[in-house]
Design a protein around this motif. Structure first.
Motif, PDB file in Angstrom:
ATOM      1  N   LEU A 175       0.829  -1.206   0.000  1.00 25.71           N
ATOM      2  CA  LEU A 175       0.000   0.000   0.000  1.00 25.71           C
ATOM      3  C   LEU A 175       0.865   1.259   0.000  1.00 25.71           C
ATOM      4  N   ALA A 176       1.972   1.237   0.765  1.00 20.97           N
ATOM      5  CA  ALA A 176       2.861   2.399   0.807  1.00 20.97           C
ATOM      6  C   ALA A 176       3.521   2.643  -0.548  1.00 20.97           C
ATOM      7  N   SER A 177       3.855   1.577  -1.265  1.00 18.63           N
ATOM      8  CA  SER A 177       4.458   1.732  -2.590  1.00 18.63           C
ATOM      9  C   SER A 177       3.471   2.356  -3.569  1.00 18.63           C
ATOM     10  N   LEU A 178       2.242   1.894  -3.544  1.00 16.71           N
ATOM     11  CA  LEU A 178       1.219   2.460  -4.428  1.00 16.71           C
ATOM     12  C   LEU A 178       0.937   3.914  -4.084  1.00 16.71           C
ATOM     13  N   ASP A 179       0.918   4.232  -2.787  1.00 18.83           N
ATOM     14  CA  ASP A 179       0.655   5.617  -2.383  1.00 18.83           C
ATOM     15  C   ASP A 179       1.795   6.542  -2.800  1.00 18.83           C
ATOM     16  N   LEU A 180       3.045   6.078  -2.670  1.00 23.77           N
ATOM     17  CA  LEU A 180       4.172   6.894  -3.092  1.00 23.77           C
ATOM     18  C   LEU A 180       4.169   7.095  -4.605  1.00 23.77           C
ATOM     19  N   LYS A 181       3.776   6.074  -5.336  1.00 33.62           N
ATOM     20  CA  LYS A 181       3.678   6.208  -6.789  1.00 33.62           C
ATOM     21  C   LYS A 181       2.641   7.254  -7.175  1.00 33.62           C
TER      22      LYS A 181
ATOM     23  N   SER B 262      -6.826   0.617   7.772  1.00 35.70           N
ATOM     24  CA  SER B 262      -7.635   1.319   8.761  1.00 35.70           C
ATOM     25  C   SER B 262      -7.320   2.797   8.618  1.00 35.70           C
ATOM     26  N   SER B 263      -8.100   3.643   9.261  1.00 35.01           N
ATOM     27  CA  SER B 263      -7.884   5.086   9.108  1.00 35.01           C
ATOM     28  C   SER B 263      -6.529   5.500   9.686  1.00 35.01           C
ATOM     29  N   ARG B 264      -6.147   4.884  10.797  1.00 32.80           N
ATOM     30  CA  ARG B 264      -4.863   5.257  11.405  1.00 32.80           C
ATOM     31  C   ARG B 264      -3.685   4.726  10.590  1.00 32.80           C
ATOM     32  N   TRP B 265      -3.772   3.481  10.102  1.00 27.80           N
ATOM     33  CA  TRP B 265      -2.721   2.990   9.217  1.00 27.80           C
ATOM     34  C   TRP B 265      -2.608   3.867   7.975  1.00 27.80           C
ATOM     35  N   ALA B 266      -3.740   4.283   7.405  1.00 29.94           N
ATOM     36  CA  ALA B 266      -3.733   5.129   6.215  1.00 29.94           C
ATOM     37  C   ALA B 266      -3.073   6.478   6.508  1.00 29.94           C
ATOM     38  N   GLY B 267      -3.359   7.038   7.692  1.00 36.19           N
ATOM     39  CA  GLY B 267      -2.717   8.307   8.051  1.00 36.19           C
ATOM     40  C   GLY B 267      -1.207   8.179   8.182  1.00 36.19           C
ATOM     41  N   SER B 268      -0.737   7.085   8.769  1.00 36.30           N
ATOM     42  CA  SER B 268       0.707   6.877   8.896  1.00 36.30           C
ATOM     43  C   SER B 268       1.367   6.702   7.538  1.00 36.30           C
ATOM     44  N   ILE B 269       0.697   5.976   6.631  1.00 37.27           N
ATOM     45  CA  ILE B 269       1.277   5.736   5.305  1.00 37.27           C
ATOM     46  C   ILE B 269       1.370   7.038   4.516  1.00 37.27           C
ATOM     47  N   THR B 270       0.301   7.822   4.496  1.00 31.61           N
ATOM     48  CA  THR B 270       0.331   9.071   3.725  1.00 31.61           C
ATOM     49  C   THR B 270       1.331  10.069   4.307  1.00 31.61           C
ATOM     50  N   LYS B 271       1.449  10.113   5.611  1.00 28.96           N
ATOM     51  CA  LYS B 271       2.433  11.013   6.220  1.00 28.96           C
ATOM     52  C   LYS B 271       3.853  10.595   5.852  1.00 28.96           C
ATOM     53  N   ALA B 272       4.143   9.295   5.905  1.00 28.02           N
ATOM     54  CA  ALA B 272       5.466   8.812   5.506  1.00 28.02           C
ATOM     55  C   ALA B 272       5.729   9.104   4.031  1.00 28.02           C
TER      56      ALA B 272
ATOM     57  N   PHE C 157       6.276  -2.099   5.673  1.00 23.88           N
ATOM     58  CA  PHE C 157       5.860  -0.895   6.403  1.00 23.88           C
ATOM     59  C   PHE C 157       5.170  -1.334   7.691  1.00 23.88           C
ATOM     60  N   LEU C 158       5.797  -0.995   8.819  1.00 28.82           N
ATOM     61  CA  LEU C 158       5.229  -1.307  10.130  1.00 28.82           C
ATOM     62  C   LEU C 158       5.517  -0.148  11.080  1.00 28.82           C
ATOM     63  N   ALA C 159       4.916   1.000  10.791  1.00 30.83           N
ATOM     64  CA  ALA C 159       5.135   2.204  11.596  1.00 30.83           C
ATOM     65  C   ALA C 159       3.797   2.877  11.848  1.00 30.83           C
ATOM     66  N   ALA C 160       3.616   3.382  13.055  1.00 28.69           N
ATOM     67  CA  ALA C 160       2.359   4.018  13.441  1.00 28.69           C
ATOM     68  C   ALA C 160       2.654   5.278  14.239  1.00 28.69           C
ATOM     69  N   ASP C 161       1.996   6.376  13.885  1.00 26.69           N
ATOM     70  CA  ASP C 161       2.153   7.636  14.614  1.00 26.69           C
ATOM     71  C   ASP C 161       1.339   7.594  15.899  1.00 26.69           C
ATOM     72  N   GLY C 162       1.817   8.317  16.894  1.00 27.87           N
ATOM     73  CA  GLY C 162       1.144   8.361  18.183  1.00 27.87           C
ATOM     74  C   GLY C 162       0.009   9.371  18.213  1.00 27.87           C
ATOM     75  N   GLU C 163      -0.846   9.245  19.223  1.00 26.93           N
ATOM     76  CA  GLU C 163      -1.979  10.150  19.427  1.00 26.93           C
ATOM     77  C   GLU C 163      -2.098  10.463  20.915  1.00 26.93           C
ATOM     78  N   SER C 164      -2.001  11.731  21.248  1.00 27.62           N
ATOM     79  CA  SER C 164      -2.179  12.135  22.640  1.00 27.62           C
ATOM     80  C   SER C 164      -3.634  11.968  23.046  1.00 27.62           C
ATOM     81  N   GLY C 165      -3.846  11.510  24.257  1.00 28.88           N
ATOM     82  CA  GLY C 165      -5.193  11.285  24.756  1.00 28.88           C
ATOM     83  C   GLY C 165      -5.689   9.872  24.579  1.00 28.88           C
ATOM     84  N   LYS C 166      -5.038   9.094  23.705  1.00 31.55           N
ATOM     85  CA  LYS C 166      -5.411   7.702  23.516  1.00 31.55           C
ATOM     86  C   LYS C 166      -4.655   6.830  24.532  1.00 31.55           C
ATOM     87  N   ARG C 167      -5.126   5.607  24.685  1.00 35.28           N
ATOM     88  CA  ARG C 167      -4.536   4.731  25.683  1.00 35.28           C
ATOM     89  C   ARG C 167      -3.078   4.441  25.356  1.00 35.28           C
ATOM     90  N   PHE C 168      -2.200   4.740  26.298  1.00 30.99           N
ATOM     91  CA  PHE C 168      -0.751   4.546  26.170  1.00 30.99           C
ATOM     92  C   PHE C 168      -0.162   5.297  24.980  1.00 30.99           C
TER      93      PHE C 168
END
Length: 547
Positions: free
Chosen positions: A51-57, A83-93, A207-218
């Motif tokens: 998915l990350a390769s297709l998004d970068l393309k 998922s929405s969070r995985w998608a956000g991490s991929i597009t940001k990267a 691709f196995l990276a996830a951005d953090g979110e303040s206010g969420k658990r841990f």
């Protein structure tokens, strides 16, 4: 005529205290993973990597026409397959990678422009012209002139292509790394088999990276790490059937224990503050690693005057060692020079470890000296390592290209902040030349051997303290006697009469003169005690550092 031939020195930038680090990253080994854990991690990384390769393309195809609507459309398309969070991490990267490629593209264009300018100038000079210090001369022979003219056409073509790509918003990116991709065509030189190369290539493209979110658990909902070290991952939608925990999550059998900054990490996740995680597979060691990273406010640096209060340690950066010298707040060198060697040959990991070990030894010594700051040159060889500028000096080009100035400065700033030491960056202009001219010979003795690099460390330290590099101003032109008086710069920068001559006081300058010695100067008072003035005071001349 003499004034016109005098070399014009460039302006020296004022020293400044470098800002502290703005982020933290720690890593731990995921031990005792089960075969099922490794299988699930491989499937997640492979799926999200595609998915990350297709998004970068798609992002590269958008070029300069990209806007927030296209970003939202790309993220919406990725959400359905993850998922929405995985998608956000991929597009940001993806955006970070595209922006990095644009910066590298601009640096490449600037390097080509510098090479073209140098070639055009040298080709315009007569063959055999020696040139000057400011500008190079012509080439040595007609054959070399011909070869360089051909290279000029090659660089101009590359420059036109790079400029056209930049105007069109075209960048060239290789997911997995260009170096590893080139190794595929010469596996013998890379000392890899085809199977080993394939394993590394696929692992680098996962691709196995996830951005953090303040206010969420841990601090992270996608890759969550509990205070006890338990790691759980939110599975993408197509892999939800592999879950072994509620709400489509997979819990790994391994537990992490961050030894470095572990208390700071636990304090952060206990407050549900954002922490980004990345899971990476190192094929060479067959190990899985988990990296935790978070941002923090930029460390407030101390004022420049406070950093200078107790002196500084001046550090000269070289290809194989740090040359350091301790200076007091008046700019006087104290003690002996110190050197902290390192070896920049071998792999990137070996070079990085050598730099870290040398820096920590330097910082520990600076702490023992009791200073609050370290002075270092603000080096940048981006425009100084082209083959067109240095010609046949291949060894010198390899020397400056091998010095990791950017990484070294970032390492030093971050590691010094942990030791409560400030970094004072100074202009590197003329430090080696003036240090060797004014400090090397005076400090050399039978018991102390001074090198050019040690003297440069003193020059850097004096510039960080705000003092001029030279030990004192030039004496009168006709001779160096006291007929006109020596001038000194040991007074404060704003002191009146700092550049003036010392006041002449008649009489012997020290008490070591014998009473019956022949007096060549008038005394301040009669020789007899009976006629001595009662208001007579002892006057001590200011001492100059002339050894």
């Amino acid at each position: 005529m003499a004034e016109s031939r005098k070399k014009q020195l460039r302006a020296i930038a004022p020293p400044f205290v470098a800002l502290g680090p703005s982020g933290v990253a720690i890593r731990d080994w995921l031990k005792r993973l089960t075969p099922q854990d490794e299988k699930v991690l491989c499937l997640i990384g492979e799926h999200l990597g595609s998915l990350a390769s297709l998004d970068l393309k798609q992002r590269c195809a958008d070029g300069n026409d990209h806007d927030k609507d296209r970003w939202a459309a790309r993220k919406q398309g990725l959400t359905a397959q993850s998922s929405s969070r995985w998608a956000g991490s991929i597009t940001k990267a993806t955006h970070d990678q595209w922006a990095l490629s644009r910066r590298c593209q601009l640096a490449h264009i600037q390097g080509l422009e510098a090479g073209v300018r140098t070639l055009m100038h040298r080709l315009s000079q007569p063959i055999g012209d020696k040139g000057t210090k400011k500008a190079p001369g012509g080439y040595r022979s007609k054959g070399e002139w011909f070869q360089k003219s051909r290279r000029l056409h090659t660089l101009e073509h590359r420059l036109d292509t790079a400029r056209a790509d930049r105007e069109a918003g075209v960048v060239h990116v290789v997911r997995g790394g260009k170096k590893l991709a080139r190794n595929r065509h010469n596996l013998q030189a890379a000392q890899l088999t085809e199977l080993e190369w394939r394993e590394r290539w696929e692992a680098e493209r996962w691709f196995l990276a996830a951005d953090g979110e303040s206010g969420k658990r841990f601090g992270n909902e996608t890759i969550r790490v509990a205070p006890g070290g338990e790691v759980s991952i939110k599975l993408p939608a197509p892999l939800a059937h592999l879950a072994n925990a509620p709400r489509g999550r997979y819990v790994l059998a391994s537990k992490v224990q961050f030894q470095h900054r572990g208390d700071e990490w636990r304090d952060r996740i206990s407050g549900n503050r954002a922490v980004a995680y990345r899971i990476h597979y190192e094929a060479a060691r067959s190990r899985w690693y988990l990296t935790a990273a978070w941002s923090r406010p930029v460390v407030k640096t101390i004022p420049l005057q406070a950093a200078r209060a107790q002196g500084v340690v001046g550090v000269d950066t070289n290809a194989d060692h740090f040359a350091a010298y301790l200076l007091d707040r008046h700019g006087n060198p104290v003690g002996e020079p110190h050197r902290f060697p390192y070896d920049l040959s071998g792999s990137a990991d070996h070079r990085d470890a050598q730099i870290r070990h040398a820096i920590i030894r330097l910082l520990h010594w600076a702490k023992r000296c009791g200073v609050k700051a370290i002075g270092i040159e603000d080096l940048d060889f981006a425009q100084e390592k082209t083959r067109e500028k240095h010609g046949r000096r291949k060894r010198f080009r390899q020397l400056i290209s091998g010095m990791p100035t950017g990484k070294l400065k970032a390492r030093l700033v971050s590691m010094a902040a942990e030791q409560n030491l400030a970094i004072v960056a100074v202009d590197p202009a003329y430090t080696s030349m003036w240090g060797d001219q004014h400090w090397r010979e005076p400090l050399t003795s039978n018991k102390r051997k001074m090198s050019r690099h040690d003297a440069a460390g003193i020059a850097i330290g004096r510039r960080a303290l705000g003092h001029p590099i030279r030990r004192r101003t030039a004496p009168p032109h006709d001779d160096q006697s006291d007929r006109r008086g020596h001038r000194t710069v040991q007074a404060g920068r704003g002191a009146r009469g700092r550049e003036g001559t010392r006041p002449r006081i008649p009489g012997p300058r020290t008490r070591s003169v014998q009473p019956d010695a022949e007096r060549k100067r008038a005394t301040r008072a009669p020789k007899t005690v009976r006629d001595a003035r009662s208001d007579q005071v002892w006057v001590q001349d200011s001492l100059l550092l002339t050894d």
